[in-house]
Every structure is written in structure tokens, then in C-alpha cells.
Design an enzyme around this catalytic site. Structure first.
Site, PDB file in Angstrom:
ATOM      1  N   ILE A  60      -3.182 109.249 -12.359  1.00 45.80           N
ATOM      2  CA  ILE A  60      -3.183 110.408 -11.121  1.00 45.80           C
ATOM      3  C   ILE A  60      -3.388 111.596 -11.826  1.00 45.80           C
ATOM      4  CG2 ILE A  60      -0.746 109.357 -11.134  1.00 45.80           C
ATOM      5  CD1 ILE A  60      -1.543 109.611  -7.738  1.00 45.80           C
ATOM      6  N   CYS A  61      -3.586 112.590 -11.065  1.00 46.90           N
ATOM      7  CA  CYS A  61      -3.069 113.960 -11.774  1.00 46.90           C
ATOM      8  C   CYS A  61      -2.636 114.828 -10.283  1.00 46.90           C
ATOM      9  CB  CYS A  61      -4.221 114.132 -12.161  1.00 46.90           C
ATOM     10  SG  CYS A  61      -5.968 115.140 -11.663  1.00 46.90           S
ATOM     11  N   ARG A  62      -3.170 115.730 -10.242  1.00 44.61           N
ATOM     12  CA  ARG A  62      -3.075 116.721  -9.032  1.00 44.61           C
ATOM     13  C   ARG A  62      -4.214 115.736  -7.523  1.00 44.61           C
ATOM     14  NH1 ARG A  62      -4.465 122.102  -6.813  1.00 44.61           N
ATOM     15  NH2 ARG A  62      -3.102 122.718  -5.551  1.00 44.61           N
ATOM     16  N   GLY A  64      -7.844 114.549  -8.244  1.00 43.13           N
ATOM     17  CA  GLY A  64      -8.566 113.063  -9.482  1.00 43.13           C
ATOM     18  C   GLY A  64      -8.934 114.095 -10.831  1.00 43.13           C
ATOM     19  N   MET A  88      -2.169 113.324  -6.554  1.00 42.80           N
ATOM     20  CA  MET A  88      -0.538 113.533  -5.568  1.00 42.80           C
ATOM     21  C   MET A  88      -1.270 114.395  -4.603  1.00 42.80           C
ATOM     22  SD  MET A  88       1.397 111.864  -7.479  1.00 42.80           S
ATOM     23  CE  MET A  88       2.689 113.100  -6.525  1.00 42.80           C
TER      24      MET A  88
END
Length: 109
Positions: A60-62, A64, A88
Site C-alpha cells: 500500500i501507498c497513498r 497505488g 491509503m
């Protein structure tokens, strides 16, 4: 690109957060492993040590993009990894808990 929706994640799924330190400190999923994408290759061994044997890694990141890069890196090495679609931002939008670096209420930076 293997992906998974935030709503399909279970509470005990292994989550790897690849955002940078300031983003992590502002808010993250409790229990996630944090290895920033900028340090990922150098710290790759930490992922393989922490991830469950024969288990899936949910990256996961902010939003994708960065997690997609890390997911492909892992998949190319034969690891069962999936990108968390929407990152996120979606995690927080659907009401999943976000905690800050002190364990209090966090936010997605």
C-alpha cells in the site's frame, strides 16, 4: 498487476506500507510494516523476514502508484504480492482506522 480492494482485506492480512517517513508518521494502518520505497531495495530482507511464510504481501501507498512498482518487484521475485487499489486514500475513505506515529488518530498525507 495483481490487485486487491481495500474492502477485501482482512484485519490479519500482512500489509506493507511503502510511503515515505512523513506520510507514515501522519497516519498509517496499525500493524503495517513500513519500508519507504526510497529504501526498499536496500531493506528487501526485512520484508522477507517479516512476511508470513507462504503468505501474501499486500502493498500500500497513498494512491497505488508506488505500491504497484513494489508489487511488481516482489512478483518478479516469485513472491505472492498484491497492490492495494486506491491505497491509503481509499483505506481512510472507507473508514478503516488510521493511526499516527504516536498511536493516536492519524490522517493520510
Amino acid at each position: 498487476m495483481p490487485t486487491v480492494e481495500v474492502g477485501d482485506l482482512k484485519d490479519d492480512d500482512f500489509l506493507l506500507d511503502v510511503r515515505e517517513d512523513d506520510e507514515w508518521q501522519a497516519g498509517h494502518a496499525e500493524g503495517a510494516l513500513h519500508i519507504p520505497i526510497s529504501e526498499f531495495v536496500a531493506r528487501y530482507g526485512e520484508v522477507t523476514e517479516a512476511a508470513p511464510q507462504d503468505g501474501r504481501i499486500h502493498v500500500i501507498c497513498r494512491s497505488g502508484g508506488r505500491s504497484a512498482q513494489v508489487t511488481m518487484y516482489l512478483v518478479q521475485r516469485g513472491i505472492d504480492a498484491v497492490n492495494v487499489d486506491g491505497g491509503m486514500q481509499v483505506w481512510a475513505a472507507v473508514g478503516r482506522p488510521v493511526v499516527d506515529d504516536q498511536g493516536g488518530a492519524g490522517f493520510v498525507l
